[in-house]
Design a protein around this motif. Structure first.
Motif, PDB file in Angstrom:
ATOM      1  N   UNK A 119       0.861  -1.190   0.000  1.00 34.14           N
ATOM      2  CA  UNK A 119       0.000   0.000   0.000  1.00 34.14           C
ATOM      3  C   UNK A 119       0.895   1.236   0.000  1.00 34.14           C
ATOM      4  N   UNK A 120       1.965   1.161   0.750  1.00 32.97           N
ATOM      5  CA  UNK A 120       2.912   2.292   0.772  1.00 32.97           C
ATOM      6  C   UNK A 120       3.605   2.449  -0.588  1.00 32.97           C
ATOM      7  N   UNK A 121       3.893   1.318  -1.218  1.00 28.48           N
ATOM      8  CA  UNK A 121       4.468   1.369  -2.559  1.00 28.48           C
ATOM      9  C   UNK A 121       3.476   2.052  -3.519  1.00 28.48           C
ATOM     10  N   UNK A 122       2.199   1.715  -3.392  1.00 29.33           N
ATOM     11  CA  UNK A 122       1.166   2.330  -4.243  1.00 29.33           C
ATOM     12  C   UNK A 122       1.163   3.839  -4.056  1.00 29.33           C
ATOM     13  N   UNK A 123       1.211   4.281  -2.794  1.00 32.80           N
ATOM     14  CA  UNK A 123       1.199   5.714  -2.526  1.00 32.80           C
ATOM     15  C   UNK A 123       2.411   6.389  -3.155  1.00 32.80           C
ATOM     16  N   UNK A 124       3.563   5.745  -3.061  1.00 40.15           N
ATOM     17  CA  UNK A 124       4.772   6.330  -3.644  1.00 40.15           C
ATOM     18  C   UNK A 124       4.656   6.429  -5.159  1.00 40.15           C
ATOM     19  N   UNK A 173      -7.842   5.251  -0.148  1.00 43.22           N
ATOM     20  CA  UNK A 173      -7.885   6.043  -1.384  1.00 43.22           C
ATOM     21  C   UNK A 173      -7.212   7.404  -1.167  1.00 43.22           C
ATOM     22  N   UNK A 174      -7.484   8.031  -0.031  1.00 42.27           N
ATOM     23  CA  UNK A 174      -6.829   9.303   0.301  1.00 42.27           C
ATOM     24  C   UNK A 174      -5.338   9.111   0.516  1.00 42.27           C
ATOM     25  N   UNK A 175      -4.982   8.037   1.216  1.00 41.77           N
ATOM     26  CA  UNK A 175      -3.581   7.772   1.547  1.00 41.77           C
ATOM     27  C   UNK A 175      -2.748   7.595   0.274  1.00 41.77           C
ATOM     28  N   UNK A 176      -3.341   6.913  -0.706  1.00 35.17           N
ATOM     29  CA  UNK A 176      -2.586   6.617  -1.928  1.00 35.17           C
ATOM     30  C   UNK A 176      -2.530   7.815  -2.866  1.00 35.17           C
TER      31      UNK A 176
END
Lengths: 335, 335, 335, 335
Positions: free
Chosen positions: B116-121, B176-179
């Motif tokens: 999920x963190x990779x997605x946000x990046x 959704x907001x986080x990403x």
């Protein structure tokens, strides 16, 4: 059509440009080429060895006149979906098919996949209990970039404001009906445009109420960038659910509350994995079966062939989406 | 909390029933047990070796008073989501956190997954271009059967009409907001009930407009019979998309228009595959980092910790869903 | 054959039983039916409109005489694999094909899948560096139960001790060669029988050394109970690897050391997903291309058609497996 | 160890370099630091509050002396696998464990995954019938590039010729035994080196005969470039099979001849999906259970903990692979 050897291609009108049409006929090994469908319908009807069935793979707005021309001459019709892009025309065509007694097949090709048929058998056979939630989508990516005047379905004069729903949504709508036997009673829809400069919608959401009280959504899009094909459905009932995705068309997942999920595959139906052409072939094979039953004077209505009434239901769905979207997402009935 | 050795559990109030609480403390090796959170906050504040942070894992409607009790005593707080089930309380709590200067972490555990963190990046780094479509869902199956008076979140007095959105939808909304870093500007929602006899909603659809003009849907359900866990998101931009599903939490699919899709995995981040507890642990580790920065008098706001303002956004989202659903799906603004 | 309209089926000998053969001809719409291949070869050769190519889909041990009969009459041949079940016959047939100058296609159908061809392009194009490890298997489950006298390939007189390798192993062997361009230099093999009462092997392992120093294994089995289809390969090079599985035939995974893995799909090649029949069709289409090139007097050897020399390589592989297994797994050279 | 709060870390020797060891102890919050294991064993044994168990996570060749040092002092041992890199030492250690009556756990961490345990329950419970084929592999890619003097397991003096089998093969071997309860009776192996300039093997194949007549292969590799983690097994019986892959560690596929395949997942066991650390935690939890049973004087042998005899079996397996590979793949017995 040729996959099973059930048809021979003997005549055609392959382009508005007669020269191109002749070239194509030559490539296909077709002897009788016509300038247009009117000439073709008339000439073939006069021959003793005239065609028994015609396959219509033309722009959406020509489906009605071409179908009528051949039905009038007693020729069975296989027509691409959507049936029409006008509800009145759709209803008119359905009536004409009914009166003609002829076979009319709509090429909802995805219902030809073995695993879609397996899904219909499971759901209609009660394996997931009463249906509660239907989630369907056809979201592809090839419209993610503005393609100038060439829109994703050719000519901008031909594409309509709701092309994304006509082209894609009608497939999803048909699959959900095919698998469950339910009909939409009400929907609330939104149509959006995401590519700057584009004059028609490229994306649509519909929240849907179905005839047994089930609910769900239908998402249609051409801007789902990166999607491979993007057609899928998930249908949930009281005790379980089925999921099918075109990217993995030869598997059907049947999940059951509190138990291991089950994955079905073609060999369970004595079938091989099918690709896109094979699924189309299955629908054409069903039409051939219907035509043969018709020849023998037998009833062929039970063969489950997607027909004119399915086409009318599809056009009603698109019409309701447009009406709801235009009124800010109001709940409307397909009618 | 204990996964990384960053915390020691030294005090607690583990049940309304004091005997049960004492039993649990004994199992957990905790020495100081209290009858309730009021007593605990007061007594710990008086000790030299009192707790530095408290973890609140109680029913939703108690989050506000318990958080206030500890914040007043200068204790950092880690609180389960949703922040509250009342918008005024949420806003009040956010203000108190701000004024206290203390660390307040909201356990949006799913944002602890490496992928999920990779997605946000990827998304925040522009890898899919401007975001156009956000599709999120948290649809599980454990409410597919009516469980008598015991509802899926315990007591029917505690569950609210919108529990399905509070419990599940706030997770999706946060992801959704986080990403993407986007906020909802308007939504049209529907809340439905599918299990006969059930007095509260068990399913909800929302069609959403986002701050940059993107659109999408958020589906929350406890009647998706057969689903394993059911949390997923797909986010489409101009040139590609990312997809993450909790069932395959250690892979992130990054699709690109006209190219092979890319699958990311933890080893690319020098990380091992994580499970449910590991993702929770990552959030607790971030809180520990923030507390240590706070000790050193350093700014910790840039650590990306889900906090009180994220919690307020979540409650505003649920509030908007309820208002829209009550007015037949009218478009409303979270406010 | 009929998938692309490149062939017309006009004559045949469909069964040893002439009545059955006539029935089948009638179903297939074939006019000229013969009692056996000898009669067919002679009679067709005498006609002005005699067949241009013959498709041989008979038991393995008849491939040699039937191919010879038609090659002698100047008829192109499409033959099922394995080429023969006798190495001398295989070499003899290869020589006859060479001398005839005719087109000889071996239906290694799996190499017709778009993603297998993509794999060959990637690997031969250097995308994974020098090949180091080749892991291939064809392990299906339909022989997991003893089927009485009816063995999985029909008659026990026809099946040989090494049927599992002839039937399945030759496919794997061909795919590994097709994708990498390498040849086996040595192998150590084991043949085992797992169903009580069975008189021939139903499973085989081979450890293999390849021409560039790469190594690997080939597993062939009919007792892999539960497997769907069971054909797959994984090929590792210096910098990455490719993986293809028949169960997911329309995706090719290309993994790269230290980077996201890449998934390829047919749309990247302007192709639709193919099923079993479509892959067969692709091989028949290639044969049609070769025949047309032959008609024009052009060289067709560069079209990459699996031919007689591939068939000989396959029989040499099986022969080496048998020799090694009989000598307790000694390392032997295919020759 | 800390995941469940079953252990407290109170003493250690964390490095050959005492300063580094002290730094690490400080980070871990450990008070008692020692210069080496000898000093630690002696000093802790003299304390009233000395350690009850020690965890050994040192290079392979130190497992024997360190284990002996603590066993002699009555301290329970949790030791990394492989047990030793010398068969005599392994047998000696097994004897000492037996004589001590202490708990000795070998951290075969992969057997801690819920779905591996599910596999063992299914297979040992007869769900696939008598086992016929066992296919296991642990093939990772991080040795695909020559890493200079720093080899993938540290120092070249420590790594042995068969490190790839000690490191990886012993995991596969243990999983196959854990799931089926079978033992290897004979094997034929090959060890190969694929990276130019490398002095030890980086890849190994073994063809295996098992105690009930089943057969299979075990592949161990560090040159499978692009692989994520690379550990998997597939076990086939008379009526079906199970497949588990570490990349999808929270699903177990159970295929059944002629039926839909079944996918199992943690929620079926009232468990959450686990990651790498969670699986390790499960093994440590089992050791804690065993130690508590030992305290109460109860028998703990039935808890299924991987122990010294499993370690001996693993070393015998490696020893047999080395012997067979050195004699050109001759069939040898682990002994």
């Amino acid at each position: 059509m040729r996959l099973d050897g059930r048809y021979r291609l003997v005549a055609g009108a392959f382009s508005r440009n007669f020269e191109k049409s002749q070239e194509m006929a030559s490539e296909l090994g077709v002897e009788r080429v016509y300038r247009d469908y009117t000439e073709m319908a008339r000439a073939e009807a006069e021959r003793d060895d005239g065609i028994e069935a015609v396959s219509i793979v033309t722009p959406h707005d020509s489906h009605h006149p071409i179908s009528c021309a051949f039905l009038e001459k007693g020729v069975h019709v296989v027509c691409d979906k959507p049936l029409t892009v006008d509800l009145d025309q759709a209803v008119d065509l359905e009536r004409r098919v009914h009166e003609s007694g002829l076979v009319f097949g709509l090429t909802h090709n995805y219902s030809g996949y073995p695993m879609v048929r397996q899904a219909a058998e499971l759901v209609r056979g009660g394996e997931i209990g009463e249906v509660r939630i239907l989630q369907g989508e056809f979201a592809l990516g090839r419209g993610a970039i503005q393609l100038g005047e060439e829109w994703w379905r050719g000519d901008p004069d031909i594409a309509t404001e709701a092309s994304v729903v006509y082209d894609l949504g009608t497939h999803t709508h048909h699959l959900l009906r095919f698998v469950t036997g339910l009909e939409i009673t009400e929907l609330s829809a939104e149509m959006t445009t995401h590519v700057p400069g584009r004059r028609i919608s490229d994306n649509s959401y519909a929240t849907v109420r179905w005839s047994n009280g089930a609910t769900g959504t239908i998402w249609s899009s051409v801007v789902a960038a990166g999607n491979e094909h993007g057609l899928s459905f998930r249908i949930y009932g009281e005790t379980g659910s089925v999921e099918w995705r075109h990217e993995d068309a030869n598997h059907l997942i049947h999940r059951r509350f509190g138990d291991a999920s089950r994955t079905h595959y073609p060999a369970m139906r004595q079938s091989y994995p099918e690709g896109f052409s094979g699924a189309f072939g299955a629908v054409y094979r069903d039409v051939a079966d219907a035509i043969q039953a018709h020849r023998r004077g037998e009833d062929w209505s039970g063969l489950g062939l997607p027909g004119a009434s399915d086409g009318v239901a599809g056009v009603r769905f698109v019409d309701a989406v447009i009406r709801s979207a235009k009124s800010g997402g109001a709940w409307v009935r397909p009618q």
